[in-house]
Scaffold this active site. Structure first.
Site: not given
Ligand SMILES: NC(=O)c1ccc[n+]([C@@H]2O[C@H](COP(=O)([O-])OP(=O)(O)OC[C@H]3O[C@@H](n4cnc5c(N)ncnc54)[C@H](OP(=O)(O)O)[C@@H]3O)[C@@H](O)[C@H]2O)c1
Length: 327
Positions: A21, A51, A56, A121, A152
C-alpha cells in the site's frame, strides 16, 4: 525466511511477506526508486508473496510489482484487491460487469494473464448474503482470469461469514498486538476450514515499530494525518484504531519486554507468527532498511510464555476496551 501453506492453494508463502500500500499512495511521498529498492530487498530476504490493490496509487503499486516480477527470476505470488473503485460501497456495485472490468484493469497493471489471488476489498457485510457475487468470482476462476479468491475484511463477524463460502481461500484481517480479537473465535474456525490468514497492519501503521512520538507529524497526503478519526475510510486502518497517545504508552510497556538485539518491529511481527492459524504478516515497507528489519522477524526464536502473557496483559489493561467490541 520460513514459509507457511496458504489456505488450500498448495502455495508456500513467506511468513513475513510484503504489503504494497505505502508504495502506491496515501502514505506521503515515496519515490519509485525507493519503492523498487524496497521490493527487491524483500525478494532478497526470501519474501515470495506481495499484497497490493488496484486502488493503491490508482494502479501504481500494481505496476511497480509488475516491474519487480519482470526483473526477477524467483516465483513471486501476488494478491491484489478489487472493490474500492466504487464511489460508494454498495452490494450492487459488486456486479459481474464491475468485477470483470476491475480484474481486467489489474491484469493489465500486473502484466499478467491470470491474477494469483483476488480479494474483495472490504466490501459491505451484506455481500455475504449474496452468493451470486461469489458465483461471479467462481466464473472468473473458471475463465482462467483469477487463480484463487479471498476477502479483506474489517470485522471478525465478516470473516466468519466469508469463510462459509467454500471457495474463499484467504481472509485478510487486521491482527497485531493491539488487535487481538481475531485469535479468539475466528482463528480456530479458519484453521479448521484451512483458510489462509493474511495479518495486515501488523505494525499498527508504524506505531509498533516504537519510532513514533507524541509530536510526530505526517504529511498532508499520509492517512496518519487525514484519517485519524476515520474521515476517509475505516478508522481501524490507521494506528489500528488506537488513539496515538494511548498507543504510545502501551508501546513503552512492550519495549520493556524486548530481548537483546531485537527491534520492536521484529518483536511485534514475531508475536503475530506465534499464532499458527496465521499464514503470513504483510508489513508495509517504504525503504530497503525497513524491509530487512521486518524480515528478520521470521528467524527470531519464539516469544517466551512470559512475553506472550505480558502482551496480553498490556492489551487487556490499556487497549481492549477501545477496540475489542468494534472489530
Ligand atoms: N483494507 C485493506 O485491505 C488494507 C488496509 C490496510 C492495509 N492493507 C495491507 O496491509 C499492508 C500492511 O499494512 P499497513 O501498510 O497499513 O501498515 P503497517 O504494515 O502496520 O505499517 C507500515 C508502515 O510502517 C513503517 N515501517 C514499516 N516497517 C518499519 C520498520 N522496520 N521500522 C520503522 N518503520 C517501519 C512504514 O511507514 P513510515 O516509514 O512512513 O512510518 C510503513 O509504511 C498494506 O501495505 C496493505 O498491503 C490492506
Amino acid at each position: 525466511m520460513h514459509q507457511r501453506t496458504l489456505g488450500r492453494t498448495g502455495w508456500k508463502v513467506s511468513d513475513i511477506s510484503f504489503g504494497a500500500w505505502a508504495i502506491g499512495g496515501a502514505w506521503g511521498a515515496v519515490s519509485d526508486d525507493d519503492s523498487l529498492a524496497a521490493l527487491h530487498k524483500a525478494i532478497d530476504c526470501g519474501v515470495n508473496f506481495i499484497d497490493t490493490a488496484d486502488v493503491y496509487g490508482d494502479g501504481r503499486s500494481e505496476r511497480l510489482v509488475a516491474r519487480l516480477r519482470k526483473s526477477r527470476k524467483e516465483e513471486i505470488i501476488v494478491a491484489t484487491k478489487a472493490g474500492r473503485r466504487l464511489p460508494r460501497q454498495t452490494v450492487e456495485g459488486y456486479s459481474r460487469e464491475n468485477l470483470t472490468a476491475w480484474v481486467e484493469d489489474s491484469l493489465r497493471n500486473l502484466s499478467t494473464d491470470a491474477l494469483d489471488l483476488l480479494q474483495l476489498h472490504c466490501p459491505p457485510i451484506e455481500i455475504y448474503d449474496r452468493p451470486e457475487v461469489f458465483g461471479v468470482l467462481d466464473d472468473l476462476v473458471a475463465a482462467g482470469k483469477i487463480r484463487y479468491y479471498g476477502v479483506s475484511i474489517e470485522k471478525v463477524e465478516e470473516a466468519l461469514k466469508a469463510i462459509e463460502f467454500p471457495n474463499v481461500q484467504t481472509v485478510q484481517i487486521i491482527f497485531n498486538c493491539f488487535r487481538q480479537r481475531p485469535a479468539e473465535l475466528f482463528f480456530p474456525q479458519a484453521k479448521q476450514k484451512q483458510v489462509g490468514i493474511l495479518a495486515r497492519v501488523p505494525l499498527a501503521s508504524g506505531l509498533l515499530t516504537g519510532k513514533l512520538r507524541r509530536d510526530s507529524t505526517f504529511s498532508a497526503d499520509d492517512h496518519r494525518n487525514f484519517n485519524r478519526h476515520g474521515e476517509a475510510f475505516d478508522v481501524g486502518e490507521t494506528f489500528s484504531g488506537v488513539d496515538l497517545d494511548l498507543g504510545l504508552e502501551a508501546v513503552e510497556e512492550i519495549r520493556a519486554l524486548l530481548p537483546p538485539s531485537t527491534s520492536l518491529a521484529q518483536f511485534a511481527l514475531r508475536w503475530i507468527l506465534m499464532f499458527d492459524a496465521v499464514t503470513c504478516a504483510i508489513p508495509g515497507g517504504k525503504r530497503p532498511d525497513q524491509v530487512a528489519d521486518n524480515c528478520r522477524a521470521s528467524d527470531l526464536p519464539p516469544l517466551t510464555p512470559q512475553a506472550m502473557a505480558a502482551i496480553k496483559n498490556i492489551y487487556d489493561k490499556k487497549i481492549r476496551q477501545h477496540v475489542h467490541h468494534r472489530w
